[in-house]
Write a protein that holds these residues in place. Structure first.
Motif, short mmCIF file in Angstrom:
data_model
loop_
_atom_site.label_atom_id
_atom_site.label_comp_id
_atom_site.label_asym_id
_atom_site.label_seq_id
_atom_site.Cartn_x
_atom_site.Cartn_y
_atom_site.Cartn_z
N LEU A 135 8.25 12.40 0.89
CA LEU A 135 9.06 11.17 0.88
C LEU A 135 9.24 10.79 2.55
N GLU A 136 9.41 11.88 3.07
CA GLU A 136 9.89 11.56 4.61
C GLU A 136 8.40 11.05 5.31
N ALA A 137 7.47 11.39 4.83
CA ALA A 137 6.08 11.19 5.44
C ALA A 137 5.96 9.65 5.02
N MET A 138 6.17 9.16 3.90
CA MET A 138 5.87 7.74 3.51
C MET A 138 6.88 7.10 4.02
N ILE A 139 8.18 7.11 4.19
CA ILE A 139 9.14 6.62 5.08
C ILE A 139 8.61 6.18 6.55
N ALA A 140 8.24 7.37 7.18
CA ALA A 140 7.44 7.53 8.42
C ALA A 140 6.39 6.42 8.68
N ARG A 141 5.42 6.47 7.60
CA ARG A 141 4.23 5.50 7.65
C ARG A 141 4.74 4.00 7.74
N CYS A 142 5.91 3.64 7.44
CA CYS A 142 6.20 2.21 7.38
C CYS A 142 6.27 1.57 8.68
N GLY A 143 6.65 2.45 9.78
CA GLY A 143 6.83 2.06 11.07
C GLY A 143 7.67 0.93 11.50
N SER A 144 8.69 0.49 10.53
CA SER A 144 9.46 -0.52 10.86
C SER A 144 10.52 -0.61 9.74
N ALA A 145 11.43 -1.36 9.95
CA ALA A 145 12.72 -1.53 9.11
C ALA A 145 12.23 -1.61 7.61
N ILE A 146 13.01 -0.97 6.66
CA ILE A 146 12.31 -0.78 5.56
C ILE A 146 13.51 -1.69 4.59
N VAL A 147 12.96 -2.82 4.04
CA VAL A 147 14.04 -3.82 3.21
C VAL A 147 14.11 -3.17 1.86
N TYR A 148 14.99 -3.65 1.06
CA TYR A 148 15.48 -3.00 -0.21
C TYR A 148 14.17 -2.96 -1.05
N PRO A 149 13.62 -4.11 -1.48
CA PRO A 149 12.55 -4.05 -2.71
C PRO A 149 11.18 -2.90 -2.27
N VAL A 150 10.98 -2.62 -0.89
CA VAL A 150 10.18 -2.00 -0.30
C VAL A 150 10.52 -0.57 -0.63
N ALA A 151 11.96 -0.29 -0.19
CA ALA A 151 12.44 1.09 -0.33
C ALA A 151 12.50 1.53 -1.91
N VAL A 152 12.86 0.70 -2.56
CA VAL A 152 12.71 0.89 -4.18
C VAL A 152 11.17 1.26 -4.43
N GLY A 153 10.36 0.48 -4.02
CA GLY A 153 8.96 0.68 -4.29
C GLY A 153 8.41 2.29 -3.79
N ILE A 154 8.94 2.65 -2.26
CA ILE A 154 8.45 3.80 -2.01
C ILE A 154 8.99 4.99 -2.61
N VAL A 155 10.21 4.93 -3.04
CA VAL A 155 10.90 6.14 -3.56
C VAL A 155 10.54 6.25 -5.02
N SER A 156 10.13 5.11 -5.73
CA SER A 156 9.98 5.28 -7.06
C SER A 156 8.47 5.77 -7.13
N ALA A 157 7.52 5.39 -6.26
CA ALA A 157 6.22 5.96 -5.96
C ALA A 157 6.23 7.41 -5.89
N ALA A 158 7.31 7.77 -4.91
CA ALA A 158 7.30 9.06 -4.32
C ALA A 158 7.48 9.83 -5.33
N HIS A 159 8.39 9.66 -6.36
CA HIS A 159 8.70 10.60 -7.70
C HIS A 159 8.04 10.29 -8.68
N ALA A 160 6.80 9.45 -8.49
CA ALA A 160 5.82 9.09 -9.76
C ALA A 160 6.41 8.56 -10.84
N ILE A 161 7.03 7.66 -10.55
CA ILE A 161 7.67 6.62 -11.65
C ILE A 161 6.73 5.29 -11.71
N ARG A 162 6.30 5.10 -12.93
CA ARG A 162 5.20 4.15 -12.90
C ARG A 162 5.88 2.83 -12.71
N LEU A 163 5.06 1.94 -12.06
CA LEU A 163 5.42 0.59 -11.50
C LEU A 163 6.01 -0.24 -12.44
#
Length: 243
Positions: A135-163
């Motif tokens: 998860l930390e690596a995925m957050i770092a790869r954004c390289g900018s502020a992470i807005v709400y829908p992007v945050a939910v997309g990143i965290v859910s994918a990191a936990h292998a929850i389907r789209l």
């Protein structure tokens, strides 16, 4: 499936352990009690009530249907879907592009505050309470502020929850928060609030399907009045909400 492959563990209701975990996490992360501060924002609804655009359950339903299908709902859904896919397929460039565009794709200062503050809170809570490998690596790869829908997309994918379930849950939570804000402004009773939420179920489903099939090239909003409400709210004389 061959006889040598492990069989999914089902409970008596026919749900696998991974499906049960995904449902538990989505219900937690997108619950009104999850501390991202969603209760403080109205997405311009407060101004719409002030000037009479929203005055009852019917006008609220029409306003929110437009916001979902042709405004912030659809756009946020596209950003969530693109962020989820970028994480799922290890597309670092795609994740950065999505994060940067999502942070810029807001019509007003208050909407920027709303989506960025909630995104930041969501990421920080995930780090401390719902962390997982990578998860930390995925957050770092954004390289900018992470807005709400992007945050939910990143965290859910990191936990292998389907789209698909993630996106439906996100849009349901977004709609519920809008209705909650409106119920404190019109005012709107609990039964009427639920009637509005029930009436918007097909709009949420259709918006989720469109967002899943869309690309960043399909982004666009046709809710000028809602965007104007967000801008006007910045100078509204009395306010209950931050947006």
């Amino acid at each position: 499936m061959t006889v040598n492959e492990p069989q999914p563990v089902l409970d008596r209701g026919g749900m696998t352990e991974s499906e049960a975990a995904a449902l538990y996490r989505l219900m937690t992360w997108l619950s009104p009690s999850f501390p991202v501060g969603g209760f403080a924002y109205s997405s311009g609804i407060e101004w719409a009530v002030e000037v009479g655009d929203i005055r009852d359950a019917v006008s609220l339903q029409n306003w929110l249907a437009a916001m979902l299908a042709d405004g912030a709902g659809f756009c946020d859904g596209v950003f969530l879907a693109q962020a989820h896919r970028a994480v799922e397929f290890c597309d670092d460039a795609g994740l950065r592009e999505t994060a940067e565009l999502a942070a810029a794709f807001v019509p007003s200062r208050e909407r920027q505050l709303e989506t960025s503050a909630q995104g930041r809170a969501f990421i920080e809570i995930a780090r401390h309470a719902w962390n997982c490998d990578g998860l930390e690596a995925m957050i770092a790869r954004c390289g900018s502020a992470i807005v709400y829908p992007v945050a939910v997309g990143i965290v859910s994918a990191a936990h292998a929850i389907r789209l698909a379930p993630t996106l439906h849950a996100f849009l349901h939570a977004l709609t519920s928060n809008w209705i909650s804000a409106a119920s404190r402004l019109i005012p709107l009773g609990q039964t009427d609030s639920q009637r509005v939420l029930a009436s918007l179920e097909p709009v949420v489903s259709a918006t989720a399907r469109r967002a899943i099939a869309a690309t960043l090239e399909d982004l666009g909003s046709a809710t000028f009045r809602a965007d104007l409400a967000s801008l006007r709210h910045e100078t509204q004389y009395t306010r209950l909400f931050r947006s």
